[in-house]
Design a protein around this motif. Structure first.
Motif, PDB file in Angstrom:
ATOM      1  N   UNK A  11      -9.392  -3.112   2.075  1.00  0.00           N
ATOM      2  CA  UNK A  11      -8.348  -4.280   1.707  1.00  0.00           C
ATOM      3  C   UNK A  11      -8.472  -5.313   2.565  1.00  0.00           C
ATOM      4  N   UNK A  12      -8.009  -6.534   2.842  1.00  0.00           N
ATOM      5  CA  UNK A  12      -7.908  -7.347   3.352  1.00  0.00           C
ATOM      6  C   UNK A  12      -6.922  -7.783   3.266  1.00  0.00           C
ATOM      7  N   UNK A  13      -5.981  -7.719   4.249  1.00  0.00           N
ATOM      8  CA  UNK A  13      -4.267  -7.698   4.376  1.00  0.00           C
ATOM      9  C   UNK A  13      -3.542  -7.997   5.352  1.00  0.00           C
ATOM     10  N   UNK A  14      -2.894  -9.634   5.334  1.00  0.00           N
ATOM     11  CA  UNK A  14      -2.669 -10.454   6.581  1.00  0.00           C
ATOM     12  C   UNK A  14      -3.553 -11.449   7.390  1.00  0.00           C
ATOM     13  N   UNK A  15      -5.195 -11.767   6.576  1.00  0.00           N
ATOM     14  CA  UNK A  15      -6.451 -11.644   7.086  1.00  0.00           C
ATOM     15  C   UNK A  15      -7.054 -10.511   7.803  1.00  0.00           C
ATOM     16  N   UNK A  16      -6.632  -9.674   7.678  1.00  0.00           N
ATOM     17  CA  UNK A  16      -7.401  -8.703   8.514  1.00  0.00           C
ATOM     18  C   UNK A  16      -8.112  -7.122   7.406  1.00  0.00           C
ATOM     19  N   UNK A  17      -9.246  -6.337   7.758  1.00  0.00           N
ATOM     20  CA  UNK A  17      -9.610  -6.069   7.426  1.00  0.00           C
ATOM     21  C   UNK A  17      -9.285  -4.459   7.509  1.00  0.00           C
ATOM     22  N   UNK A  18      -8.698  -3.475   6.703  1.00  0.00           N
ATOM     23  CA  UNK A  18      -9.006  -2.406   6.491  1.00  0.00           C
ATOM     24  C   UNK A  18      -9.396  -1.149   5.772  1.00  0.00           C
ATOM     25  N   UNK A  19      -9.894  -0.103   6.593  1.00  0.00           N
ATOM     26  CA  UNK A  19     -10.422   0.569   4.940  1.00  0.00           C
ATOM     27  C   UNK A  19      -9.494   2.050   5.166  1.00  0.00           C
ATOM     28  N   UNK A  20      -9.583   2.732   3.908  1.00  0.00           N
ATOM     29  CA  UNK A  20      -8.565   3.714   3.861  1.00  0.00           C
ATOM     30  C   UNK A  20      -9.227   5.306   3.156  1.00  0.00           C
ATOM     31  N   UNK A  21      -8.938   6.115   3.813  1.00  0.00           N
ATOM     32  CA  UNK A  21      -9.577   6.822   3.491  1.00  0.00           C
ATOM     33  C   UNK A  21      -9.597   7.613   1.869  1.00  0.00           C
ATOM     34  N   UNK A  22     -10.019   8.626   1.958  1.00  0.00           N
ATOM     35  CA  UNK A  22      -9.735   9.463   0.821  1.00  0.00           C
ATOM     36  C   UNK A  22      -8.380   9.357   0.214  1.00  0.00           C
ATOM     37  N   UNK A  23      -7.906  10.488   1.476  1.00  0.00           N
ATOM     38  CA  UNK A  23      -6.415  10.545   1.288  1.00  0.00           C
ATOM     39  C   UNK A  23      -5.366   9.569   1.781  1.00  0.00           C
ATOM     40  N   UNK A  24      -5.812   7.956   1.686  1.00  0.00           N
ATOM     41  CA  UNK A  24      -4.799   7.186   1.985  1.00  0.00           C
ATOM     42  C   UNK A  24      -4.572   6.529   2.983  1.00  0.00           C
ATOM     43  N   UNK A  25      -4.888   7.006   4.349  1.00  0.00           N
ATOM     44  CA  UNK A  25      -4.389   6.896   5.460  1.00  0.00           C
ATOM     45  C   UNK A  25      -5.340   5.561   5.557  1.00  0.00           C
ATOM     46  N   UNK A  26      -4.824   5.000   6.801  1.00  0.00           N
ATOM     47  CA  UNK A  26      -6.061   3.864   7.462  1.00  0.00           C
ATOM     48  C   UNK A  26      -7.181   5.037   8.405  1.00  0.00           C
ATOM     49  N   UNK A  27      -8.378   4.259   8.612  1.00  0.00           N
ATOM     50  CA  UNK A  27      -9.452   5.350   9.499  1.00  0.00           C
ATOM     51  C   UNK A  27      -8.840   4.432  10.622  1.00  0.00           C
TER      52      UNK A  27
END
Length: 374
Positions: free
Chosen positions: A358-374
């Motif tokens: 997801x792009x949040x506040x102009x920055x991309x974040x990737x979330x694993x299957x547990x929901x935490x940020x990689x």
């Protein structure tokens, strides 16, 4: 000081019996009318007066028991007997009969007080000692002099031994006072429990009742319920202690029980007013979630806080446990949560991001299957 002031003299000993009179007065001549007439002099005391008067406004005592009264035209009886006048004897029959019952209850109380045994010698009619038709209305409705005396003696004896008690009949439960009256359209508290009686005098049982603007529930014992009660398929919560609502009143909105929050419907929305809501709940500006069934130590209907997997949505949600940013228990949206050193993100629909970028506040974040940020 009595109204009549002992004008007829002091007896100097206990009374030996009671004379029962009828006043020959119309519907407006109740007990207080006679008391005021005696006090003001509109009725001359020398024309006769009784110790007490029973009307539709109750029983008013106008002379003290230890004083004599000029009530029957016989000096011995005036001295040794108490007396009571049944008022409004020329008015409505039912009113008169109710007044007569009040007079007989007064007689029963006096008999117990002075150790008088009701019989033909102690319970007297005015006409026994004086040329009068008094007590004319009582004699008329009871079928003659002898029948009236028999009734007076029998009823006074019953009232002397009568006690307040519950009575059950084919319709339900009602509560009879010792004087034969009973509550209706009213509350009654007995041994710390509240009961409510309908317009017929029957206690509400296994049912709801609206009293004033509030709903109350009464169980199989006719007792008012406090706390949770299940009626049909729904739970309700009745105020355990008077506060913003009376004790026992059905509560709506959020209620805290033992530190846990529950939501009771504020209106009939296809489900009954006041019934406990479960699942997702929109209230005000926020969405909440209350458990549809018991989960271990957590009761059905209890509000969820923290992370919660909701099977029907196949997603994790996070409900505010104690943060200052919004109401406790409300679903977090567009919000980061840090737990055990890991960061999670709750999307606009409240679902926790997982297996996605997801792009949040102009920055991309990737979330694993547990929901935490990689």
């Amino acid at each position: 000081m009595s109204i009549c002031g002992g004008i007829a003299g002091n007896r100097g000993r206990n009374p030996i019996g009671i004379f029962i009179h009828n006043d020959a007065g119309g519907s407006s001549l109740n007990a207080n009318y006679w008391a005021n007439a005696l006090a003001s002099g509109r009725h001359n005391l020398e024309n006769g007066f009784a110790h007490a008067y029973a009307g539709n406004d109750g029983v008013v005592q106008t002379e003290d028991d230890w004083n004599c009264a000029w009530h029957c035209g016989d000096s011995y009886c005036n001295t040794n007997y108490l007396s009571i006048e049944v008022c409004q004897s020329m008015g409505d029959l039912n009113t008169f009969k109710a007044n007569e019952e009040k007079a007989l209850k007064w007689c029963a109380d006096k008999c117990k007080q002075y150790g008088i045994t009701p019989n033909a010698n102690t319970i007297r009619l005015h006409k026994e000692v004086y040329a009068t038709s008094c007590p004319h209305r009582s004699v008329e409705i009871h079928g003659g002099d002898a029948a009236t005396k028999d009734y007076f003696v029998r009823r006074i004896t019953e009232l002397m031994s009568a006690q307040d008690k519950w009575i059950h009949d084919s319709t339900g439960w009602w509560y009879r006072y010792a004087d034969g009256s009973y509550p209706k359209n009213s509350w009654l508290k007995l041994a710390g429990e509240w009961y409510y009686f309908d317009n017929r005098g029957y206690a509400i049982q296994n049912n709801w009742a609206v009293v004033g603007s509030d709903w109350y529930y009464f169980n199989d014992s006719c007792k008012m319920v406090r706390g949770f009660v299940k009626d049909g398929n729904y739970w309700y919560y009745l105020n355990p202690k008077a506060g913003s609502k009376p004790e026992g009143a059905m509560l709506t909105g959020w209620v805290s029980v033992g530190g846990t929050w529950y939501f009771m419907r504020r209106k009939n929305d296809g489900h009954p007013l006041g019934s406990m809501a479960t699942g997702f709940i929109d209230d005000g500006d926020y969405t909440y979630y209350c458990r549809p069934k018991q989960e271990g130590k957590y009761a059905e209907g209890s509000m969820v806080v923290g992370f919660k997997w909701i099977e029907e949505k196949k997603a994790w949600y996070y409900f505010n446990p104690d943060l200052d940013c919004q109401a406790v228990g409300s679903m977090m949206r567009n919000h980061w949560v840090t737990e055990n050193g890991k960061r999670y993100y709750l999307k606009d629909d409240g679902k926790m991001a997982c297996n996605e970028t997801l792009t949040i506040g102009g920055k991309k974040y990737t979330f694993d299957k547990s929901g935490s940020v990689k």
